[in-house]
Design an enzyme around this catalytic site. Structure first.
Site, short mmCIF file in Angstrom:
data_model
loop_
_atom_site.label_atom_id
_atom_site.label_comp_id
_atom_site.label_asym_id
_atom_site.label_seq_id
_atom_site.Cartn_x
_atom_site.Cartn_y
_atom_site.Cartn_z
N MET A 1 0.84 -1.20 0.00
CA MET A 1 0.00 0.00 0.00
C MET A 1 0.88 1.25 0.00
SD MET A 1 -3.45 -0.95 2.01
CE MET A 1 -2.89 -0.61 3.66
N GLY A 2 2.14 1.10 -0.35
CA GLY A 2 3.04 2.25 -0.47
C GLY A 2 3.57 2.73 0.86
N TYR A 3 4.13 3.95 0.83
CA TYR A 3 4.86 4.51 1.97
C TYR A 3 5.91 3.49 2.41
CZ TYR A 3 5.55 8.30 5.16
OH TYR A 3 6.09 9.37 5.80
N GLY B 1 11.17 -2.67 5.63
CA GLY B 1 10.46 -3.96 5.60
C GLY B 1 10.04 -4.30 4.17
N HIS B 2 9.47 -3.32 3.46
CA HIS B 2 9.07 -3.56 2.07
C HIS B 2 10.29 -3.87 1.19
CE1 HIS B 2 5.65 -0.84 3.37
NE2 HIS B 2 4.99 -1.88 2.90
N LYS C 1 4.72 -9.82 9.43
CA LYS C 1 4.08 -8.95 10.41
C LYS C 1 2.56 -9.11 10.36
CE LYS C 1 3.36 -4.50 10.18
NZ LYS C 1 2.03 -4.12 10.70
N ASP C 2 2.04 -9.28 9.12
CA ASP C 2 0.60 -9.53 8.96
C ASP C 2 0.40 -11.04 8.83
OD1 ASP C 2 -0.47 -6.70 8.70
OD2 ASP C 2 1.11 -6.71 7.20
N GLN D 1 -3.01 -12.30 7.66
CA GLN D 1 -3.19 -11.98 6.24
C GLN D 1 -2.46 -13.00 5.37
OE1 GLN D 1 -2.99 -7.96 4.22
NE2 GLN D 1 -0.87 -8.55 3.93
N SER E 1 4.05 1.30 7.98
CA SER E 1 3.77 2.65 7.48
C SER E 1 2.99 3.44 8.52
CB SER E 1 2.98 2.57 6.19
OG SER E 1 3.64 1.70 5.30
O1 PAF Z 1 -0.34 -5.82 3.49
C1 PAF Z 1 -0.74 -4.88 2.76
O2 PAF Z 1 -0.05 -3.88 2.58
C2 PAF Z 1 -2.08 -5.00 2.06
O3 PAF Z 1 -3.01 -5.62 2.86
C3 PAF Z 1 -2.00 -5.67 0.68
C4 PAF Z 1 -1.54 -7.12 0.77
C5 PAF Z 1 -1.04 -4.89 -0.22
C6 PAF Z 1 -3.38 -5.66 0.02
O4 PAF Z 1 -3.86 -4.37 -0.17
#
Ligand code: PAF
Length: 280
Positions: free
Chosen positions: A21-23, A27-28, A147-148, A151, A184
């Site tokens: 989701m940017g920012y 970690g990304h 972290k998620d 998810q 973020s």
């Molecule tokens: O983890 C995230 O940043 C969001 O939930 C994802 C997987 C990009 C879906 O919008």
């Protein structure tokens, strides 16, 4: 994006994908590097940047979610991404504002507890957007952050249940020096809240220490819940949303906590809701 991806696949190129989701933060960057490792120098690494509206409830932080596209593109370039997909709402959810968009992907079991209980429409948005992004990007491999944890488990389930030809990799959480998981949303914290936010990490460590002390006998969940609640209550701006103890794959709750169990928690620090998890 889909035309480009199909063309890459016809040429035999493997696509690695990091949805975000940017920012973007360190970690990304670690997820992008993990995707590169998975597809090799000859493969293609795609990052998507999209603040997905369907995973936010009307009361949540969609409109003020932090954005920095120029910085994100720079970070993607530095991390070695080949392409960045930045879709808009009109292309992802055609007709949604007029009530015409009507197709969603729903996972019905793993989403019931924890984040799903606190944010009832959240995972429907996540599974829907990730399914759509998979169809656009055609990845062989997709990388998600640990972290998620819930998810990542839900995505793995969706991939298996809907036969997506995608290997899901879950990459380790990257932490600040004081243990706070990179997110973020940390940007929302003022300096006092930033200090108090380490309570999530301290709570995870407390749980691990209690389990170690029990030397294989396991610790009743109720006792750990009380200790974590007490620790969080000591921070003036922190409020525990939940702490949960569960099997790392099925996410089924346990009653005694021993080695192999996963612990996750959500804590409001001021108005900012933070999550974290660890194996014990
Ligand atoms: O983890 C995230 O940043 C969001 O939930 C994802 C997987 C990009 C879906 O919008």
């Amino acid at each position: 994006m889909q035309r480009q991806a199909l063309s890459w696949r016809r040429q035999g190129l493997k696509i690695g994908f990091v949805p975000t989701m940017g920012y973007l933060h360190a970690g990304h960057v670690s997820l992008i590097r993990r995707a590169r490792r998975a597809v090799g120098a000859a493969g293609r690494v795609v990052v998507s940047i999209y603040v997905n509206p369907t995973q936010f409830a009307p009361t949540e932080d969609l409109s003020k979610y932090p954005r920095d596209l120029a910085g994100d593109l720079e970070r993607c370039r530095e991390a070695g991404a080949d392409a960045v997909l930045v879709p808009n709402d009109a292309s992802m959810y055609p007709g949604r504002d007029e009530g015409r968009y009507s197709t969603y992907v729903v996972e019905e079991r793993l989403t019931r507890r924890m984040e799903g209980e606190s944010r009832p429409t959240h995972f429907r948005g996540v599974t829907t957007v990730v399914a759509k992004l998979f169809l656009l990007v055609q990845p062989a491999v997709a990388v998600f952050g640990a972290k998620d944890w819930q998810q990542a488990s839900v995505i793995r389930r969706m991939v298996a249940d809907l036969c997506f030809p995608v290997r899901v990799i879950v990459a380790p959480t990257v932490r600040e020096r004081d243990g706070l998981a990179m997110s973020s949303r940390n940007k929302y914290l003022d300096s006092d809240q930033r200090t108090q936010a380490t309570v999530l990490w301290r709570a995870l460590q407390l749980v691990s220490a209690r389990v170690r002390e029990a030397a294989g006998r396991g610790v009743p969940v109720g006792r750990l819940q009380r200790e974590v609640a007490k620790l969080v209550a000591k921070e003036s701006q922190a409020r525990l949303d939940y702490v949960a103890f569960f099997h790392p794959e099925t996410l089924e709750p346990v009653t005694r906590v021993g080695a192999g169990v996963r612990v996750a928690l959500a804590v409001y620090v001021g108005a900012t809701r933070l999550i974290d998890n660890a194996g014990v």
